[in-house]
Design a protein around this motif. Structure first.
Motif, PDB file in Angstrom:
ATOM      1  N   GLY A  99       2.447   6.731  -4.263  1.00  0.00           N
ATOM      2  CA  GLY A  99       3.484   7.458  -4.976  1.00  0.00           C
ATOM      3  C   GLY A  99       3.911   8.764  -4.351  1.00  0.00           C
ATOM      4  O   GLY A  99       5.060   9.188  -4.513  1.00  0.00           O
ATOM      5  N   SER A 100       3.027   9.432  -3.623  1.00  0.00           N
ATOM      6  CA  SER A 100       3.362  10.735  -3.039  1.00  0.00           C
ATOM      7  C   SER A 100       3.767  10.649  -1.567  1.00  0.00           C
ATOM      8  O   SER A 100       4.046  11.670  -0.941  1.00  0.00           O
ATOM      9  CB  SER A 100       2.169  11.690  -3.182  1.00  0.00           C
ATOM     10  N   THR A 101       3.816   9.450  -0.993  1.00  0.00           N
ATOM     11  CA  THR A 101       4.139   9.290   0.434  1.00  0.00           C
ATOM     12  C   THR A 101       5.615   9.573   0.688  1.00  0.00           C
ATOM     13  O   THR A 101       6.488   9.098  -0.050  1.00  0.00           O
ATOM     14  CB  THR A 101       3.803   7.866   0.894  1.00  0.00           C
ATOM     15  N   ASN A 102       5.897  10.336   1.749  1.00  0.00           N
ATOM     16  CA  ASN A 102       7.290  10.555   2.141  1.00  0.00           C
ATOM     17  C   ASN A 102       7.519  10.013   3.557  1.00  0.00           C
ATOM     18  O   ASN A 102       6.578   9.600   4.246  1.00  0.00           O
ATOM     19  CB  ASN A 102       7.677  12.029   2.037  1.00  0.00           C
ATOM     20  N   ALA A 128       2.430   1.958  -5.560  1.00  0.00           N
ATOM     21  CA  ALA A 128       3.755   1.712  -5.003  1.00  0.00           C
ATOM     22  C   ALA A 128       4.337   2.982  -4.393  1.00  0.00           C
ATOM     23  O   ALA A 128       4.219   4.073  -4.972  1.00  0.00           O
ATOM     24  CB  ALA A 128       4.685   1.183  -6.090  1.00  0.00           C
ATOM     25  N   VAL A 129       4.948   2.848  -3.237  1.00  0.00           N
ATOM     26  CA  VAL A 129       5.679   3.963  -2.623  1.00  0.00           C
ATOM     27  C   VAL A 129       6.966   4.166  -3.413  1.00  0.00           C
ATOM     28  O   VAL A 129       7.760   3.236  -3.590  1.00  0.00           O
ATOM     29  CB  VAL A 129       5.988   3.660  -1.145  1.00  0.00           C
ATOM     30  N   GLU A 130       7.186   5.401  -3.895  1.00  0.00           N
ATOM     31  CA  GLU A 130       8.322   5.676  -4.769  1.00  0.00           C
ATOM     32  C   GLU A 130       9.490   6.327  -4.042  1.00  0.00           C
ATOM     33  O   GLU A 130      10.647   6.161  -4.456  1.00  0.00           O
ATOM     34  CB  GLU A 130       7.868   6.558  -5.936  1.00  0.00           C
ATOM     35  N   ASP A 131       9.226   7.078  -2.991  1.00  0.00           N
ATOM     36  CA  ASP A 131      10.280   7.751  -2.252  1.00  0.00           C
ATOM     37  C   ASP A 131      11.159   6.719  -1.541  1.00  0.00           C
ATOM     38  O   ASP A 131      10.664   5.882  -0.773  1.00  0.00           O
ATOM     39  CB  ASP A 131       9.667   8.715  -1.242  1.00  0.00           C
ATOM     40  N   ALA A 132      12.473   6.779  -1.780  1.00  0.00           N
ATOM     41  CA  ALA A 132      13.383   5.749  -1.267  1.00  0.00           C
ATOM     42  C   ALA A 132      13.413   5.730   0.254  1.00  0.00           C
ATOM     43  O   ALA A 132      13.441   4.650   0.868  1.00  0.00           O
ATOM     44  CB  ALA A 132      14.785   5.982  -1.822  1.00  0.00           C
ATOM     45  N   GLN A 133      13.405   6.901   0.894  1.00  0.00           N
ATOM     46  CA  GLN A 133      13.439   6.950   2.355  1.00  0.00           C
ATOM     47  C   GLN A 133      12.151   6.401   2.955  1.00  0.00           C
ATOM     48  O   GLN A 133      12.176   5.663   3.955  1.00  0.00           O
ATOM     49  CB  GLN A 133      13.665   8.387   2.826  1.00  0.00           C
ATOM     50  N   ALA A 134      11.024   6.755   2.348  1.00  0.00           N
ATOM     51  CA  ALA A 134       9.740   6.247   2.837  1.00  0.00           C
ATOM     52  C   ALA A 134       9.670   4.735   2.684  1.00  0.00           C
ATOM     53  O   ALA A 134       9.220   4.021   3.591  1.00  0.00           O
ATOM     54  CB  ALA A 134       8.593   6.911   2.084  1.00  0.00           C
ATOM     55  N   LEU A 135      10.118   4.241   1.548  1.00  0.00           N
ATOM     56  CA  LEU A 135      10.095   2.800   1.309  1.00  0.00           C
ATOM     57  C   LEU A 135      10.993   2.072   2.302  1.00  0.00           C
ATOM     58  O   LEU A 135      10.604   1.043   2.875  1.00  0.00           O
ATOM     59  CB  LEU A 135      10.546   2.514  -0.120  1.00  0.00           C
ATOM     60  N   SER A 136      12.174   2.623   2.536  1.00  0.00           N
ATOM     61  CA  SER A 136      13.088   2.014   3.492  1.00  0.00           C
ATOM     62  C   SER A 136      12.496   1.990   4.896  1.00  0.00           C
ATOM     63  O   SER A 136      12.622   0.997   5.633  1.00  0.00           O
ATOM     64  CB  SER A 136      14.410   2.789   3.502  1.00  0.00           C
ATOM     65  N   LYS A 137      11.816   3.057   5.281  1.00  0.00           N
ATOM     66  CA  LYS A 137      11.202   3.125   6.610  1.00  0.00           C
ATOM     67  C   LYS A 137      10.091   2.088   6.743  1.00  0.00           C
ATOM     68  O   LYS A 137       9.963   1.422   7.781  1.00  0.00           O
ATOM     69  CB  LYS A 137      10.664   4.537   6.870  1.00  0.00           C
ATOM     70  N   LEU A 138       9.282   1.931   5.699  1.00  0.00           N
ATOM     71  CA  LEU A 138       8.212   0.937   5.735  1.00  0.00           C
ATOM     72  C   LEU A 138       8.780  -0.480   5.867  1.00  0.00           C
ATOM     73  O   LEU A 138       8.265  -1.297   6.638  1.00  0.00           O
ATOM     74  CB  LEU A 138       7.366   1.032   4.472  1.00  0.00           C
ATOM     75  N   VAL A 139       9.823  -0.753   5.115  1.00  0.00           N
ATOM     76  CA  VAL A 139      10.432  -2.086   5.160  1.00  0.00           C
ATOM     77  C   VAL A 139      11.034  -2.348   6.536  1.00  0.00           C
ATOM     78  O   VAL A 139      10.875  -3.444   7.108  1.00  0.00           O
ATOM     79  CB  VAL A 139      11.492  -2.232   4.057  1.00  0.00           C
ATOM     80  N   SER A 140      11.719  -1.361   7.113  1.00  0.00           N
ATOM     81  CA  SER A 140      12.338  -1.558   8.432  1.00  0.00           C
ATOM     82  C   SER A 140      11.291  -1.703   9.526  1.00  0.00           C
ATOM     83  O   SER A 140      11.457  -2.512  10.446  1.00  0.00           O
ATOM     84  CB  SER A 140      13.289  -0.409   8.748  1.00  0.00           C
ATOM     85  N   LEU A 141      10.208  -0.946   9.448  1.00  0.00           N
ATOM     86  CA  LEU A 141       9.122  -1.100  10.413  1.00  0.00           C
ATOM     87  C   LEU A 141       8.556  -2.517  10.370  1.00  0.00           C
ATOM     88  O   LEU A 141       8.253  -3.116  11.408  1.00  0.00           O
ATOM     89  CB  LEU A 141       8.010  -0.089  10.138  1.00  0.00           C
ATOM     90  N   SER A 142       8.430  -3.048   9.170  1.00  0.00           N
ATOM     91  CA  SER A 142       7.885  -4.390   9.002  1.00  0.00           C
ATOM     92  C   SER A 142       8.793  -5.432   9.630  1.00  0.00           C
ATOM     93  O   SER A 142       8.330  -6.431  10.193  1.00  0.00           O
ATOM     94  CB  SER A 142       7.689  -4.699   7.516  1.00  0.00           C
ATOM     95  N   ALA A 143      10.102  -5.204   9.527  1.00  0.00           N
ATOM     96  CA  ALA A 143      11.059  -6.155  10.092  1.00  0.00           C
ATOM     97  C   ALA A 143      11.107  -6.072  11.615  1.00  0.00           C
ATOM     98  O   ALA A 143      11.318  -7.076  12.297  1.00  0.00           O
ATOM     99  CB  ALA A 143      12.441  -5.900   9.507  1.00  0.00           C
TER     100      ALA A 143
END
Length: 323
Positions: A99-102, A128-143
């Motif tokens: 939750g606190s990850t950026n 769950a990661v709540e920060d939208a930018q952090a979540l987007s970065k994690l998803v893109s790294l995975s792809a």
């Protein structure tokens, strides 16, 4: 693949280090992850060096959730850079996210590991990661990187959240050990898990747990009225589901004489082993339990916990090696 999570205390580190030294672990089946909890890193470093020398792919958490290194952002990164950041590393840093990850946290971790996009990256989601930018970065790294691995705490992350990372390797972490407040309250046995049987059916790349210690963290235990010993086992008569058997001492009225309490519990364990020679996997750890019984020796409760951790890891490794 099996991912045991171990806290970096003396006997947990000794458990994995001794298995590696004895060549009991199979490097293609077990990926230990250590969560450092002590500011003195010498024992952690020695353990990681043993794992590395044996070619056992392993991880250690860069940002521990508990212990003396919470918020010590650079200490473990420095350890990695100075000792384990080889061109083809065996030891891999793991970042806890939640939750606190950026986004900056993820970028800092990524470049601490390597600027190469092809290097393995390990993220442990304890919520769950709540920060939208952090979540987007994690998803893109995975792809972008097929070697990104996400480990999810089962109780703290939803299936819908995990689906966001469908391009990556999924690992599910379960705390299968039911911990009692008082040792004397343990039943004969408890259900532990069936993940080792069904993880591939669930499209998981692997699974993990906290062995017989559980995910809860305590700095140290006090004197106990009762001594409880724990052995996990896989029951072929029940679809290979894993259970944990508890062996509890009888003289539980006072704190006195822990050695005698251990002897009482160990007698019960050995009797059970002898009555069920096929049910319990007998590897290095059980051999040591038998040796303690033969010698009538009490090595201390920390050492006993180490043996139960070792037995659990040996059991899962043996099962996976036979699949």
């Amino acid at each position: 693949m099996y991912y045991p999570i171990l806290r970096g205390k003396q006997f947990e580190l000794a458990a994995i280090r001794d298995l590696a030294k004895a060549d009991t672990l199979r490097s293609d089946k077990v990926f230990p992850i250590i969560e450092p909890v002590r500011a003195n890193l010498s024992t952690l470093q020695r353990t990681l060096e043993v794992l590395e020398s044996k070619g056992i792919s392993s991880g250690f958490i860069f940002n521990p959730r508990v212990g003396e290194l919470v918020q010590e952002d650079q200490t473990l990164s420095t350890l990695y850079q100075e000792h384990f950041a080889a061109s083809d590393p065996v030891i891999h840093p793991v970042l806890v996210v939640g939750g606190s990850t950026n986004a900056d946290d993820i970028e800092s971790y990524r470049y601490s590991v390597s600027s190469e996009d092809s290097r393995p990256l390990y993220f442990l989601h304890d919520s769950a990661v709540e920060d939208a930018q952090a979540l987007s970065k994690l998803v893109s790294l995975s792809a972008q990187n097929s070697q990104v691995v996400h480990l999810f705490e089962d109780e703290n992350t939803s299936t819908l959240y995990r689906r966001k990372f469908s391009d990556a390797q999924w690992i599910l972490l379960q705390d299968g050990f039911i911990s009692e407040e008082r040792n004397k309250d343990y039943k004969d046995k408890d259900l532990f898990t069936d993940l080792h049987v069904v993880y591939e059916d669930l499209k998981l790349s692997g699974f993990g747990d906290y062995q017989i210690v559980g995910s809860g963290y305590r700095e140290s235990g006090g004197p106990a009225y009762a001594v409880a010993l724990h052995l996990t086992y896989i029951d072929p008569a029940q679809d290979d589901v894993m259970f944990v058997r508890h062996f509890v001492s009888d003289s539980n009225e006072t704190f006195a004489d822990p050695g005698n309490k251990f002897s009482e519990a160990l007698d019960k364990m050995i009797t059970f082993l002898d009555k069920h020679p096929v049910l319990i996997y007998e590897g290095k750890a059980v051999a040591e339990f038998r040796d303690l019984h033969t010698r009538g020796h009490f090595p201390g409760l920390g050492f006993v916990k180490k043996l139960s951790i070792q037995h659990h890891i040996e059991l899962v490794d043996s099962y996976l090696s036979g699949k």
